[in-house]
Design an enzyme around this catalytic site. Structure first.
Site, PDB file in Angstrom:
ATOM      1  N   TYR A  26     -34.681 -69.773   0.111  1.00 14.60           N
ATOM      2  CA  TYR A  26     -35.300 -68.626  -0.554  1.00 14.60           C
ATOM      3  C   TYR A  26     -35.495 -68.819  -2.067  1.00 14.60           C
ATOM      4  O   TYR A  26     -36.015 -67.924  -2.728  1.00 14.60           O
ATOM      5  CB  TYR A  26     -34.459 -67.366  -0.303  1.00 14.60           C
ATOM      6  N   HIS A  83     -38.667 -59.088  12.822  1.00 13.27           N
ATOM      7  CA  HIS A  83     -38.612 -59.689  14.159  1.00 13.27           C
ATOM      8  C   HIS A  83     -37.975 -58.773  15.197  1.00 13.27           C
ATOM      9  O   HIS A  83     -37.841 -59.172  16.355  1.00 13.27           O
ATOM     10  CB  HIS A  83     -37.841 -61.010  14.081  1.00 13.27           C
ATOM     11  N   ASP A  90     -43.888 -48.735  13.575  1.00 19.84           N
ATOM     12  CA  ASP A  90     -44.464 -47.417  13.823  1.00 19.84           C
ATOM     13  C   ASP A  90     -44.611 -46.627  12.521  1.00 19.84           C
ATOM     14  O   ASP A  90     -45.590 -45.888  12.350  1.00 19.84           O
ATOM     15  CB  ASP A  90     -43.602 -46.628  14.820  1.00 19.84           C
ATOM     16  N   HIS A 103     -43.564 -62.982   3.362  1.00 15.31           N
ATOM     17  CA  HIS A 103     -42.321 -63.692   3.646  1.00 15.31           C
ATOM     18  C   HIS A 103     -42.181 -64.843   2.659  1.00 15.31           C
ATOM     19  O   HIS A 103     -43.132 -65.607   2.449  1.00 15.31           O
ATOM     20  CB  HIS A 103     -42.297 -64.221   5.079  1.00 15.31           C
ATOM     21  N   ILE A 104     -41.023 -64.936   2.077  1.00 13.20           N
ATOM     22  CA  ILE A 104     -40.757 -65.981   1.083  1.00 13.20           C
ATOM     23  C   ILE A 104     -40.766 -67.359   1.756  1.00 13.20           C
ATOM     24  O   ILE A 104     -41.377 -68.302   1.265  1.00 13.20           O
ATOM     25  CB  ILE A 104     -39.395 -65.709   0.410  1.00 13.20           C
ATOM     26  N   ARG A 114     -37.969 -66.266  14.685  1.00 16.54           N
ATOM     27  CA  ARG A 114     -38.662 -65.763  13.480  1.00 16.54           C
ATOM     28  C   ARG A 114     -40.188 -65.853  13.624  1.00 16.54           C
ATOM     29  O   ARG A 114     -40.918 -65.498  12.704  1.00 16.54           O
ATOM     30  CB  ARG A 114     -38.227 -66.545  12.241  1.00 16.54           C
TER      31      ARG A 114
HETATM   32  O1  CA2 Z   1     -38.763 -65.447   4.403  1.00 15.04           O
HETATM   33  C1  CA2 Z   1     -38.600 -64.233   4.274  1.00 15.04           C
HETATM   34  O2  CA2 Z   1     -38.972 -63.588   3.293  1.00 15.04           O
HETATM   35  C2  CA2 Z   1     -37.818 -63.470   5.362  1.00 15.04           C
HETATM   36  O3  CA2 Z   1     -38.444 -62.197   5.528  1.00 15.04           O
HETATM   37  C3  CA2 Z   1     -36.399 -63.298   4.854  1.00 15.04           C
HETATM   38  C4  CA2 Z   1     -35.450 -62.687   5.891  1.00 15.04           C
HETATM   39  C5  CA2 Z   1     -35.547 -63.382   7.220  1.00 15.04           C
HETATM   40  O4  CA2 Z   1     -34.764 -62.702   8.199  1.00 15.04           O
HETATM   41  C6  CA2 Z   1     -36.978 -63.478   7.711  1.00 15.04           C
HETATM   42  O5  CA2 Z   1     -36.994 -64.207   8.932  1.00 15.04           O
HETATM   43  C7  CA2 Z   1     -37.846 -64.180   6.692  1.00 15.04           C
HETATM   44  C8  CA2 Z   1     -33.997 -62.752   5.416  1.00 15.04           C
HETATM   45  C9  CA2 Z   1     -33.739 -62.166   4.083  1.00 15.04           C
HETATM   46  C10 CA2 Z   1     -32.349 -62.547   3.656  1.00 15.04           C
HETATM   47  O6  CA2 Z   1     -32.448 -63.002   2.319  1.00 15.04           O
HETATM   48  C11 CA2 Z   1     -31.409 -63.693   1.813  1.00 15.04           C
HETATM   49  C12 CA2 Z   1     -31.573 -64.175   0.538  1.00 15.04           C
HETATM   50  C13 CA2 Z   1     -30.578 -64.924  -0.034  1.00 15.04           C
HETATM   51  C14 CA2 Z   1     -29.394 -65.170   0.648  1.00 15.04           C
HETATM   52  C15 CA2 Z   1     -29.228 -64.679   1.920  1.00 15.04           C
HETATM   53  C16 CA2 Z   1     -30.239 -63.930   2.493  1.00 15.04           C
END
Ligand code: CA2
Length: 152
Positions: A26, A83, A90, A103-104, A114
């Site tokens: 991330y 997911h 909704d 999504h990052i 995912r």
């Molecule tokens: O890639 C993305 O932006 C996601 O939406 C991030 C979600 C993940 O469940 C999706 O599949 C993809 C998770 C966010 C959690 O973010 C964290 C950031 C730093 C450390 C731990 C979690």
């Protein structure tokens, strides 16, 4: 600034942890950095941003419902709810505002669970795997949709 020039930025569960863990997935930017990136991209087009992050699905739903009153569109990274959540989908569908899904990470290149998004087909804009700069892309492309400069 009028409702016609305001966006709701929604970050879902665990995105408050940005910049603290999993930098390989991330990056190192924080949630505050993300909100600044989105706010600056919106300001460049004469829009403001109201940012909300919550680890509670109902708080996100309430913020989305409230946006119906005073926002022109919604930029959302639903986190893991992407997911799993028919409820979130909704809510987005129900308010009938244009939506940009961000999504990052590149969820298409990660675990199979995912690969499906409940939000994808209610969103006009999809920005996936561009890191936190994807929030600026999403804001700009959503404003193009709102202002009629693009179909997304
Ligand atoms: O890639 C993305 O932006 C996601 O939406 C991030 C979600 C993940 O469940 C999706 O599949 C993809 C998770 C966010 C959690 O973010 C964290 C950031 C730093 C450390 C731990 C979690």
């Amino acid at each position: 600034m009028s409702a016609a020039h305001r966006l709701l930025l929604v970050n879902g569960p665990n995105l408050n942890l940005l910049g603290t863990r999993e930098p390989d997935v991330y990056g190192t930017a924080t949630l505050a950095d993300v909100e600044t990136i989105a706010t600056d991209a919106a300001a460049a087009r004469g829009f403001t941003v109201r940012a909300v992050q919550s680890n509670h699905e109902g708080v996100l739903i309430d913020a989305i419902h409230a946006a119906r009153e005073d926002c022109a569109g919604i930029v959302i990274n639903p986190g893991g709810l992407t997911h799993t959540s028919v409820v979130l989908r909704d809510a987005l569908s129900g308010v009938a505002l244009p939506v940009a899904e961000v999504h990052i990470s590149d969820v298409r290149a990660r675990e199979p669970f995912r690969h499906h998004s409940y939000v994808a087909d209610v969103a006009a804009v999809h920005v996936i795997g561009e890191g936190v700069d994807g929030y600026a892309t999403a804001v700009t492309r959503l404003i193009d949709v709102i202002t009629g400069h693009s179909d997304g």
